[in-house]
Design a protein around this motif. Sequence first.
Motif, PDB file in Angstrom:
ATOM      1  N   ASP A 418      17.336  -3.097  -8.312  1.00 12.52           N
ATOM      2  CA  ASP A 418      18.711  -3.507  -8.069  1.00 12.52           C
ATOM      3  C   ASP A 418      19.554  -2.290  -7.707  1.00 12.52           C
ATOM      4  OD1 ASP A 418      18.163  -2.536 -10.539  1.00 12.52           O
ATOM      5  OD2 ASP A 418      19.068  -4.161 -11.675  1.00 12.52           O
ATOM      6  N   VAL A 475      33.713  -9.232 -13.454  1.00 14.90           N
ATOM      7  CA  VAL A 475      34.626  -9.267 -12.313  1.00 14.90           C
ATOM      8  C   VAL A 475      35.165 -10.685 -12.158  1.00 14.90           C
ATOM      9  CG1 VAL A 475      34.795  -9.043  -9.816  1.00 14.90           C
ATOM     10  CG2 VAL A 475      33.564  -7.329 -11.142  1.00 14.90           C
ATOM     11  N   TRP A 489      30.455   0.107 -10.871  1.00 11.31           N
ATOM     12  CA  TRP A 489      30.537  -1.330 -10.700  1.00 11.31           C
ATOM     13  C   TRP A 489      29.278  -1.812  -9.995  1.00 11.31           C
ATOM     14  CZ3 TRP A 489      34.031   2.035  -8.335  1.00 11.31           C
ATOM     15  CH2 TRP A 489      33.908   2.196  -6.959  1.00 11.31           C
ATOM     16  N   SER A 490      29.047  -3.111 -10.075  1.00 13.04           N
ATOM     17  CA  SER A 490      27.855  -3.688  -9.460  1.00 13.04           C
ATOM     18  C   SER A 490      27.940  -3.551  -7.944  1.00 13.04           C
ATOM     19  CB  SER A 490      27.718  -5.160  -9.861  1.00 13.04           C
ATOM     20  OG  SER A 490      28.916  -5.858  -9.623  1.00 13.04           O
ATOM     21  N   ALA A 492      27.210  -5.461  -5.579  1.00 18.04           N
ATOM     22  CA  ALA A 492      27.655  -6.612  -4.807  1.00 18.04           C
ATOM     23  C   ALA A 492      29.153  -6.863  -4.901  1.00 18.04           C
ATOM     24  CB  ALA A 492      26.905  -7.865  -5.263  1.00 18.04           C
ATOM     25  N   SER A 493      29.863  -6.093  -5.714  1.00 13.75           N
ATOM     26  CA  SER A 493      31.302  -6.293  -5.856  1.00 13.75           C
ATOM     27  C   SER A 493      32.038  -5.782  -4.621  1.00 13.75           C
ATOM     28  CB  SER A 493      31.816  -5.567  -7.100  1.00 13.75           C
ATOM     29  OG  SER A 493      31.229  -6.079  -8.270  1.00 13.75           O
ATOM     30  N   GLY A 522      34.183 -10.640  -6.571  1.00 11.33           N
ATOM     31  CA  GLY A 522      32.749 -10.888  -6.459  1.00 11.33           C
ATOM     32  C   GLY A 522      32.356 -12.172  -7.158  1.00 11.33           C
ATOM     33  N   ASN A 526      28.921 -10.217 -11.464  1.00 10.82           N
ATOM     34  CA  ASN A 526      29.311  -8.859 -11.125  1.00 10.82           C
ATOM     35  C   ASN A 526      30.123  -8.250 -12.267  1.00 10.82           C
ATOM     36  OD1 ASN A 526      28.553  -8.197  -8.144  1.00 10.82           O
ATOM     37  ND2 ASN A 526      29.271 -10.319  -8.107  1.00 10.82           N
TER      38      ASN A 526
END
Length: 535
Positions: A418, A475, A489-490, A492-493, A522, A526
């Motif tokens: 990831d 999120v 932060w992740s 995908a955010s 997101g 997230n």
Amino acid sequence: MAREFQRGHKAKISDLTAGTDLYVGVQIAAPGLTFDISCFGLDANEQLSDDRYFIFFNQPKSPEESIQLLGAQSGDTESFRVTLDRIPAAIQKLSFTATLDGAGQMSQIGPGYIRIVAGGEEVVRYAFTGSEFTTERAVMLGDFYLKDVWRFAAVGQGFDGGLDALLKNFGGEVAEEEAPPAPAAAAPGFAPPAQATAPPAFGAPAAPSAPQAPQPAPSFGAPSAPTPPPAPQQPVHTAPTIAAPLAPQAPQAPSPYGQPQFGQVPGQAAPPAAPFGRQAPAPYGQPAPAPYGQQPPGGMPPGAPQGVPQGVPATGAGLQAALQPYKETATGQRWTPQNQQLMRVDLTMGGAGVLARQGSMVMYQGKVDFGYKSAGFVGRAVGNATGQEMQLMRCTGRGQVFLAEEGSHLHPVELQGDGICVSAENVLAFDESLQYEVRRVEGHGIPGGALFTMLFQGTGTVVVKTHGTPVVLPVTPTTFADCNAVVAWSAASQVIVSSQVRLRRNAYPGHSGETVNLQFRGAPGNFIVVQPYEV
């Protein structure tokens, strides 16, 4: 061809073999020592919540027979049959362990291994020796664990307390009444004379050549018997290394420490031999009384304390007890926090090197090479925007490196395919095997005109540093964070600059007096990581 694993290596079972009906063999031996090899079936919390999944010589199979103890065969000290697609959903991990039955230490073992065989072909092997251990009496050799799919990890982590400590680690305990009911167990196949598949081979320690041939189950392809393994090496330590209380030999000439000039006999009126015959021990440099025994001809061993009062054991309370809470922590993992502000990375585990901030090394052990790492695009981008170029060093070799920076709290984040975005200022070190790139968050009012973060992806660990203990928040459409407080932060955010800008009440010269909010958006799942700190 079998893959050779080192301690800490992990892989998906599907990358090793397409089969799910597997043979697991363990080879471990030492002169004069006996071992109990077991398998613990653990739940999602890594606890033995169902003792029917503790597979050992007294309980050779699980209820649905997805885990079976087969006994010694094909050159293995012990072997198991594991059918992954039959393991119930409540069991999330299988931990294969070895414990000493009686006195001894794991440092005395010869070369050994744990291996996986599928369809009669060995697909992976983790080899180990006694030099990897010290005083441990139990060791976790390898794990099958479920993380989306079944995976295998080479562990090599030990416990000094033996089976008792191992069971407590898994949430169990040693029952005092466990031995008496064993002979009366009515389960078929427990009594060695009645079952000829696994127990007869388990009870024969050396050479049951004839009974071993029919034991491998043909349906899942146990390995063919290899040539006899080489005789294990002699143990490094044939006796425990704990020394008797130190008692220095009487010196031939008066020592500068502990002699009459230090005030033992005022005026130096006592004869020279008097300090060696007194009943009361002198505070410095005097020999121990006869009941403590004699030291070897070489005198006191190197590193022995020079001022230990007579009659006080060297292993008792005192300096050693005071330093015990601060001893190095070795968990058998590549990255190991020593405390909140100090991180240890073991370069002997894993093939790739480590990239760390220049100047973050505080100590290292072994043969380690430190080289300059070109900043590349990441460093140039951050340096051009903020004036603080990210200087990296490459750590390679065989040893352990200890990293820290200005007492910041350190947090190892393990990635398994990831990704995560981390503020460039909050990155301390990371595995060189990770893919990383710079991301620019542009915005009006951000100091320097932009905020730079690093995106890490792949398999490996990145060490994040924070001021204080961070908090992880989900999120939502109304999630805002100060750009100086957000840490990570992740991946995908979505990050955008909020138009809300507030003024500090106590702005000081040299500071803009502004702080910028970032808005995060997101899908559910997230997250952002925020530290309790602002510049």
